[in-house]
Design a protein around this motif. Structure first.
Motif, PDB file in Angstrom:
ATOM      1  N   THR A   7      -5.466   6.387  -1.672  1.00  7.28           N
ATOM      2  CA  THR A   7      -4.516   5.349  -1.268  1.00  7.28           C
ATOM      3  C   THR A   7      -4.584   4.209  -2.272  1.00  7.28           C
ATOM      4  O   THR A   7      -5.658   3.887  -2.790  1.00  7.28           O
ATOM      5  CB  THR A   7      -4.770   4.829   0.154  1.00  7.28           C
ATOM      6  OG1 THR A   7      -3.898   3.712   0.414  1.00  7.28           O
ATOM      7  CG2 THR A   7      -6.206   4.387   0.370  1.00  7.28           C
ATOM      8  N   GLN A  59       0.836  -1.193   0.000  1.00  8.26           N
ATOM      9  CA  GLN A  59       0.000   0.000   0.000  1.00  8.26           C
ATOM     10  C   GLN A  59       0.869   1.239   0.000  1.00  8.26           C
ATOM     11  O   GLN A  59       1.863   1.320   0.711  1.00  8.26           O
ATOM     12  CB  GLN A  59      -0.886   0.028   1.254  1.00  8.26           C
ATOM     13  CG  GLN A  59      -2.248  -0.576   1.068  1.00  8.26           C
ATOM     14  CD  GLN A  59      -3.145  -0.354   2.255  1.00  8.26           C
ATOM     15  OE1 GLN A  59      -3.174  -1.154   3.177  1.00  8.26           O
ATOM     16  NE2 GLN A  59      -3.867   0.754   2.222  1.00  8.26           N
ATOM     17  N   ILE A  60       0.462   2.217  -0.788  1.00  7.24           N
ATOM     18  CA  ILE A  60       1.130   3.520  -0.784  1.00  7.24           C
ATOM     19  C   ILE A  60       0.090   4.622  -0.847  1.00  7.24           C
ATOM     20  O   ILE A  60      -1.004   4.418  -1.411  1.00  7.24           O
ATOM     21  CB  ILE A  60       2.125   3.672  -1.971  1.00  7.24           C
ATOM     22  CG1 ILE A  60       1.413   3.405  -3.317  1.00  7.24           C
ATOM     23  CG2 ILE A  60       3.334   2.783  -1.765  1.00  7.24           C
ATOM     24  CD1 ILE A  60       2.273   3.770  -4.507  1.00  7.24           C
ATOM     25  N   PRO A  61       0.374   5.769  -0.207  1.00  5.08           N
ATOM     26  CA  PRO A  61       1.556   6.020   0.611  1.00  5.08           C
ATOM     27  C   PRO A  61       1.415   5.395   1.999  1.00  5.08           C
ATOM     28  O   PRO A  61       0.349   4.895   2.340  1.00  5.08           O
ATOM     29  CB  PRO A  61       1.572   7.545   0.709  1.00  5.08           C
ATOM     30  CG  PRO A  61       0.128   7.909   0.671  1.00  5.08           C
ATOM     31  CD  PRO A  61      -0.518   6.929  -0.259  1.00  5.08           C
ATOM     32  N   GLN A  62       2.479   5.447   2.771  1.00  2.00           N
ATOM     33  CA  GLN A  62       2.416   4.923   4.140  1.00  2.00           C
ATOM     34  C   GLN A  62       1.574   5.850   5.006  1.00  2.00           C
ATOM     35  O   GLN A  62       0.827   5.398   5.869  1.00  2.00           O
ATOM     36  CB  GLN A  62       3.820   4.795   4.705  1.00  2.00           C
ATOM     37  CG  GLN A  62       3.883   4.099   6.070  1.00  2.00           C
ATOM     38  CD  GLN A  62       5.313   3.896   6.521  1.00  2.00           C
ATOM     39  OE1 GLN A  62       6.270   4.177   5.785  1.00  2.00           O
ATOM     40  NE2 GLN A  62       5.484   3.415   7.737  1.00  2.00           N
ATOM     41  N   TYR A  63       1.707   7.136   4.787  1.00  2.00           N
ATOM     42  CA  TYR A  63       0.869   8.115   5.488  1.00  2.00           C
ATOM     43  C   TYR A  63       0.716   9.355   4.625  1.00  2.00           C
ATOM     44  O   TYR A  63       1.532   9.589   3.712  1.00  2.00           O
ATOM     45  CB  TYR A  63       1.452   8.477   6.855  1.00  2.00           C
ATOM     46  CG  TYR A  63       2.876   8.987   6.809  1.00  2.00           C
ATOM     47  CD1 TYR A  63       3.946   8.127   6.985  1.00  2.00           C
ATOM     48  CD2 TYR A  63       3.147  10.326   6.587  1.00  2.00           C
ATOM     49  CE1 TYR A  63       5.252   8.584   6.943  1.00  2.00           C
ATOM     50  CE2 TYR A  63       4.439  10.796   6.542  1.00  2.00           C
ATOM     51  CZ  TYR A  63       5.485   9.918   6.720  1.00  2.00           C
ATOM     52  OH  TYR A  63       6.775  10.392   6.669  1.00  2.00           O
ATOM     53  N   GLN A  64      -0.336  10.122   4.910  1.00  2.00           N
ATOM     54  CA  GLN A  64      -0.575  11.352   4.168  1.00  2.00           C
ATOM     55  C   GLN A  64      -1.265  12.387   5.061  1.00  2.00           C
ATOM     56  O   GLN A  64      -2.212  12.047   5.774  1.00  2.00           O
ATOM     57  CB  GLN A  64      -1.424  11.095   2.928  1.00  2.00           C
ATOM     58  CG  GLN A  64      -1.593  12.318   2.048  1.00  2.00           C
ATOM     59  CD  GLN A  64      -1.820  11.983   0.599  1.00  2.00           C
ATOM     60  OE1 GLN A  64      -1.913  10.826   0.217  1.00  2.00           O
ATOM     61  NE2 GLN A  64      -1.903  13.008  -0.217  1.00  2.00           N
ATOM     62  N   THR A  72      -2.488   2.776   5.004  1.00  2.00           N
ATOM     63  CA  THR A  72      -2.154   4.185   4.791  1.00  2.00           C
ATOM     64  C   THR A  72      -2.819   4.981   5.896  1.00  2.00           C
ATOM     65  O   THR A  72      -4.039   4.906   6.063  1.00  2.00           O
ATOM     66  CB  THR A  72      -2.666   4.692   3.434  1.00  2.00           C
ATOM     67  OG1 THR A  72      -2.003   4.010   2.391  1.00  2.00           O
ATOM     68  CG2 THR A  72      -2.426   6.192   3.308  1.00  2.00           C
ATOM     69  N   THR A  84      -6.432   4.855   9.726  1.00  2.00           N
ATOM     70  CA  THR A  84      -5.621   4.053   8.820  1.00  2.00           C
ATOM     71  C   THR A  84      -6.533   3.206   7.951  1.00  2.00           C
ATOM     72  O   THR A  84      -7.461   2.570   8.448  1.00  2.00           O
ATOM     73  CB  THR A  84      -4.659   3.145   9.601  1.00  2.00           C
ATOM     74  OG1 THR A  84      -3.825   3.970  10.432  1.00  2.00           O
ATOM     75  CG2 THR A  84      -3.777   2.340   8.654  1.00  2.00           C
TER      76      THR A  84
END
Lengths: 118, 111
Positions: free
Chosen positions: B21, B6-11, B105, B86
């Motif tokens: 995501t 999965q991308i991104p890990q965080y936003q 994400t 998440t």
């Protein structure tokens, strides 16, 4: 319906201690599973059961035992706790067996147990 | 072995901005699920996609399953503070009876 319940919510253990995490569901689901959640690693399957008396290993089974004597209960036993087992543990249940052809693979998760091993 | 990335890990987004995501599987999936986990909470099922190219909407959330059934996306239009948490994608492991989850994400929404 209470759904999926887990006890305890929090637990601190010393290295080498053993304990049992409890999980129960009242939805008459055949499938139950245990996951651990670590930062940045998502949910990893520890053990699962497709019915009473039937259990099998997931991705990360070492150091954990399970049994399924009833449809409702699926306890997870830590045999000899290690700091690497510090994690959040989730129990989940599903009406399907999570096969590819299942009409729904929805899993219902319990509130989790936050375990720290010192 | 089988992997789901999965991308991104965080936003981090400003409230009102859109968010997407992406989920990519190393193998073809027969179906894919999306879950949301609020901070301090447990994962909650959002939706399951089954058909190649399928698109489903839930209010401001749009879910897509790729034509090759190896990727999926979740798009949130005009994020709100209630969207924080998440988002995980998940699919059946080859061989059955098991689910493989992406790492998730994490969405932060600034009011």
């Amino acid at each position: 319906n209470a759904g999926v319940t887990q006890t305890p919510k929090f637990q601190v253990l010393k290295t080498g201690q053993s304990m049992t995490l409890q999980c129960a569901q009242d939805m008459n689901h055949e499938y139950m599973s245990w996951y651990r959640q670590d930062p940045g690693m998502g949910l990893r399957l520890i053990h699962y059961s497709v019915g009473a008396g039937i259990t099998d290993q997931g991705e990360v089974p070492n150091g954990y035992n399970v049994s399924r004597s009833t449809t409702e209960d699926f306890p997870l036993r830590l045999l000899s706790a290690a700091p690497s087992q510090t994690s959040v543990y989730f129990c989940a249940s599903s009406s399907s067996k999570l096969r590819s052809g299942s009409s729904t693979n929805e899993q219902f998760f319990g509130p989790g147990t936050r375990l720290t091993v010192l | 072995g089988q992997q789901v990335m999965q991308i991104p890990q965080y936003q981090h987004v400003q409230e009102g901005e859109d968010f997407t995501t992406y989920c990519n599987s190393s193998t073809t999936l027969s179906n894919i699920q999306w879950y949301k986990q609020r901070p301090g909470g447990h994962p909650v099922f959002l939706i399951q996609l089954v058909k190649s190219g399928e698109v489903k909407k839930q209010k401001r959330l749009t879910f897509q399953f790729g034509e090759a059934k190896k990727n999926s996306s979740l798009h949130i239009t005009a994020t709100q503070t209630t969207d924080v948490g998440t988002y995980f994608c998940a699919g059946p492991r080859t061989g059955g009876f098991k689910t493989i989850f992406g790492a998730g994400t994490r969405l932060f929404v600034k009011a």
